[in-house]
Scaffold this motif. Structure first.
Motif, PDB file in Angstrom:
ATOM      1  N   VAL A 223       0.852  -1.191   0.000  1.00  0.00           N
ATOM      2  CA  VAL A 223       0.000   0.000   0.000  1.00  0.00           C
ATOM      3  C   VAL A 223       0.885   1.237   0.000  1.00  0.00           C
ATOM      4  N   ASP A 224       0.525   2.215  -0.819  1.00  0.00           N
ATOM      5  CA  ASP A 224       1.279   3.463  -0.894  1.00  0.00           C
ATOM      6  C   ASP A 224       1.173   4.185   0.456  1.00  0.00           C
ATOM      7  N   PRO A 225       2.283   4.332   1.185  1.00  0.00           N
ATOM      8  CA  PRO A 225       2.190   4.954   2.524  1.00  0.00           C
ATOM      9  C   PRO A 225       1.781   6.411   2.469  1.00  0.00           C
ATOM     10  N   TRP A 226       2.141   7.112   1.392  1.00  0.00           N
ATOM     11  CA  TRP A 226       1.784   8.520   1.278  1.00  0.00           C
ATOM     12  C   TRP A 226       0.277   8.685   1.112  1.00  0.00           C
ATOM     13  N   ARG A 227      -0.312   7.842   0.303  1.00  0.00           N
ATOM     14  CA  ARG A 227      -1.770   7.918   0.117  1.00  0.00           C
ATOM     15  C   ARG A 227      -2.501   7.461   1.376  1.00  0.00           C
ATOM     16  N   LEU A 228      -1.955   6.498   2.064  1.00  0.00           N
ATOM     17  CA  LEU A 228      -2.547   6.076   3.336  1.00  0.00           C
ATOM     18  C   LEU A 228      -2.481   7.219   4.348  1.00  0.00           C
ATOM     19  N   ALA A 229      -1.340   7.915   4.394  1.00  0.00           N
ATOM     20  CA  ALA A 229      -1.201   9.058   5.302  1.00  0.00           C
ATOM     21  C   ALA A 229      -2.153  10.181   4.908  1.00  0.00           C
ATOM     22  N   LEU A 230      -2.305  10.408   3.596  1.00  0.00           N
ATOM     23  CA  LEU A 230      -3.238  11.430   3.125  1.00  0.00           C
ATOM     24  C   LEU A 230      -4.660  11.104   3.539  1.00  0.00           C
ATOM     25  N   SER A 231      -5.043   9.838   3.435  1.00  0.00           N
ATOM     26  CA  SER A 231      -6.390   9.414   3.834  1.00  0.00           C
ATOM     27  C   SER A 231      -6.609   9.633   5.323  1.00  0.00           C
ATOM     28  N   LEU A 232      -5.611   9.279   6.126  1.00  0.00           N
ATOM     29  CA  LEU A 232      -5.711   9.477   7.572  1.00  0.00           C
ATOM     30  C   LEU A 232      -5.804  10.955   7.925  1.00  0.00           C
ATOM     31  N   LEU A 233      -4.998  11.772   7.241  1.00  0.00           N
ATOM     32  CA  LEU A 233      -5.031  13.211   7.482  1.00  0.00           C
ATOM     33  C   LEU A 233      -6.400  13.788   7.131  1.00  0.00           C
ATOM     34  N   LEU A 234      -6.962  13.362   6.011  1.00  0.00           N
ATOM     35  CA  LEU A 234      -8.284  13.839   5.601  1.00  0.00           C
ATOM     36  C   LEU A 234      -9.328  13.493   6.653  1.00  0.00           C
ATOM     37  N   TRP A 235      -9.274  12.279   7.150  1.00  0.00           N
ATOM     38  CA  TRP A 235     -10.226  11.851   8.179  1.00  0.00           C
ATOM     39  C   TRP A 235     -10.084  12.692   9.443  1.00  0.00           C
ATOM     40  N   MET A 236      -8.851  12.947   9.862  1.00  0.00           N
ATOM     41  CA  MET A 236      -8.623  13.738  11.068  1.00  0.00           C
ATOM     42  C   MET A 236      -9.098  15.173  10.878  1.00  0.00           C
ATOM     43  N   VAL A 237      -8.881  15.741   9.698  1.00  0.00           N
ATOM     44  CA  VAL A 237      -9.343  17.102   9.418  1.00  0.00           C
ATOM     45  C   VAL A 237     -10.868  17.156   9.464  1.00  0.00           C
ATOM     46  N   LEU A 238     -11.530  16.162   8.870  1.00  0.00           N
ATOM     47  CA  LEU A 238     -12.996  16.131   8.895  1.00  0.00           C
ATOM     48  C   LEU A 238     -13.517  16.028  10.322  1.00  0.00           C
ATOM     49  N   LEU A 239     -12.867  15.216  11.145  1.00  0.00           N
ATOM     50  CA  LEU A 239     -13.271  15.109  12.549  1.00  0.00           C
ATOM     51  C   LEU A 239     -13.100  16.443  13.284  1.00  0.00           C
ATOM     52  N   ALA A 240     -11.965  17.096  13.012  1.00  0.00           N
ATOM     53  CA  ALA A 240     -11.669  18.344  13.725  1.00  0.00           C
ATOM     54  C   ALA A 240     -12.614  19.467  13.321  1.00  0.00           C
ATOM     55  N   LEU A 241     -13.009  19.509  12.047  1.00  0.00           N
ATOM     56  CA  LEU A 241     -13.828  20.612  11.544  1.00  0.00           C
ATOM     57  C   LEU A 241     -15.324  20.368  11.683  1.00  0.00           C
ATOM     58  N   HIS A 242     -15.720  19.137  11.975  1.00  0.00           N
ATOM     59  CA  HIS A 242     -17.147  18.811  11.977  1.00  0.00           C
ATOM     60  C   HIS A 242     -17.924  19.642  12.995  1.00  0.00           C
ATOM     61  N   ALA A 243     -17.452  19.683  14.227  1.00  0.00           N
ATOM     62  CA  ALA A 243     -18.186  20.428  15.261  1.00  0.00           C
ATOM     63  C   ALA A 243     -18.208  21.932  15.000  1.00  0.00           C
ATOM     64  N   PRO A 244     -17.053  22.581  14.706  1.00  0.00           N
ATOM     65  CA  PRO A 244     -17.111  24.031  14.492  1.00  0.00           C
ATOM     66  C   PRO A 244     -17.861  24.440  13.230  1.00  0.00           C
ATOM     67  N   LEU A 245     -17.835  23.622  12.176  1.00  0.00           N
ATOM     68  CA  LEU A 245     -18.493  24.002  10.928  1.00  0.00           C
ATOM     69  C   LEU A 245     -19.950  23.556  10.873  1.00  0.00           C
ATOM     70  N   ILE A 246     -20.219  22.332  11.319  1.00  0.00           N
ATOM     71  CA  ILE A 246     -21.563  21.766  11.200  1.00  0.00           C
ATOM     72  C   ILE A 246     -22.363  21.960  12.482  1.00  0.00           C
ATOM     73  N   GLY A 247     -21.659  22.086  13.620  1.00  0.00           N
ATOM     74  CA  GLY A 247     -22.352  22.287  14.885  1.00  0.00           C
ATOM     75  C   GLY A 247     -22.697  20.999  15.602  1.00  0.00           C
ATOM     76  N   VAL A 248     -22.156  19.872  15.141  1.00  0.00           N
ATOM     77  CA  VAL A 248     -22.431  18.574  15.751  1.00  0.00           C
ATOM     78  C   VAL A 248     -21.111  17.858  15.969  1.00  0.00           C
ATOM     79  N   ALA A 249     -20.860  17.401  17.200  1.00  0.00           N
ATOM     80  CA  ALA A 249     -19.660  16.613  17.469  1.00  0.00           C
ATOM     81  C   ALA A 249     -19.845  15.224  16.876  1.00  0.00           C
ATOM     82  N   PRO A 250     -18.909  14.748  16.048  1.00  0.00           N
ATOM     83  CA  PRO A 250     -19.146  13.513  15.293  1.00  0.00           C
ATOM     84  C   PRO A 250     -18.924  12.231  16.068  1.00  0.00           C
ATOM     85  N   LEU A 251     -18.039  12.212  17.062  1.00  0.00           N
ATOM     86  CA  LEU A 251     -17.693  10.969  17.734  1.00  0.00           C
ATOM     87  C   LEU A 251     -18.820  10.515  18.654  1.00  0.00           C
ATOM     88  N   PRO A 252     -19.113   9.217  18.689  1.00  0.00           N
ATOM     89  CA  PRO A 252     -20.245   8.728  19.481  1.00  0.00           C
ATOM     90  C   PRO A 252     -19.923   8.470  20.941  1.00  0.00           C
TER      91      PRO A 252
END
Length: 256
Positions: free
Chosen positions: A199-228
């Protein structure tokens, strides 16, 4: 109906932003002034901004309950979105003449990469994201929003396949698509494709980074904390939006 105004305005703006620029005359006019790369950047920025507005507008729309909220529903997007991020991380950029906007140079039908999972990884990512969020949001506005995205993405996968077959010709298309899948992992399950190499480690890291960014921005942008777990969120309960305490604490209905 007045309370639905923002939702319908956001939906209309989002639809127009995807319909008008892809028509040849508006696209040529915009590309001539912005350049092809500038057009793509502007198109992406506007699309993301309007999508954020549409999601926020759905949260502000009147609450019409379709089903009661349950704690397990919040796990669905938290399991599906990381997979969607992997599809985006590995699907954005590599040669893929079988999907929209994909380049043919460098594509190897014997080693199709992410297209062995799906010929349309980005659309599949949208479908996963939307369907998972439809489960977690049991009201009419979010049902319309995420249901429409799910149908759009899945029907788009089928439509692009049909168009590519016509454009390329049946024989060429079949030779390129021989080891690929329309639906997730179909080629793997019937033996037409086997993953090879690391597996391409750079693309795996990019995917992980994208997920972390979405988690971090979800509450301030959407107004809902995503983690259950261990968070406070807003859920639909008995026709109203109420605060949900961490999942270890029972939900209290504010109407009682």
């Amino acid at each position: 109906m007045a309370d639905w105004t923002e939702f319908f305005l956001a939906a209309t703006a989002f639809l127009l932003s995807h319909v008008l620029p892809v028509r040849q005359a508006p696209r040529r006019w915009l590309a001539a002034r912005l350049g092809e790369r500038g057009f793509l950047v502007a198109y992406s920025v506007v699309s993301i901004a309007l999508l954020a507005w549409l999601v926020v507008a759905a949260g502000r729309a009147p609450v019409v309950v379709l089903w009661e909220a349950a704690e397990w529903q919040r796990w669905v997007p938290n399991l599906a979105v990381p997979v969607a991020c992997l599809l985006i991380g590995f699907g954005a950029g590599p040669p893929n003449p079988l999907s929209f906007g994909g380049r043919g140079a460098g594509f190897d039908p014997e080693h199709p990469g992410i297209t062995g999972v799906s010929r349309h990884p980005l659309l599949l990512a949208i479908a996963l994201w939307a369907a998972a969020h439809a489960v977690a949001n049991g009201d009419l506005a979010h049902g319309l929003l995420f249901g429409a995205f799910t149908v759009f993405a899945l029907s788009g996968m089928v439509a692009i396949d049909r168009r590519k077959r016509r454009q390329m010709g049946e024989e060429t298309w079949l030779s390129l698509a021989s080891s690929t899948s329309l639906w997730p992992l179909a080629a793997l399950l019937n033996g037409r494709w086997r993953p090879r190499g690391l597996v391409d480690p750079w693309r795996l890291a990019l995917s992980l980074l994208l997920w972390m960014v979405l988690l971090a921005l979800h509450a301030p942008l959407i107004g809902v904390a995503p983690l259950p777990i261990g968070v406070t969120a807003r859920v639909v309960k008995s026709g109203t939006l109420v605060d949900q305490q961490p999942c270890s604490t029972p939900v209290q209905d504010s109407s009682t």
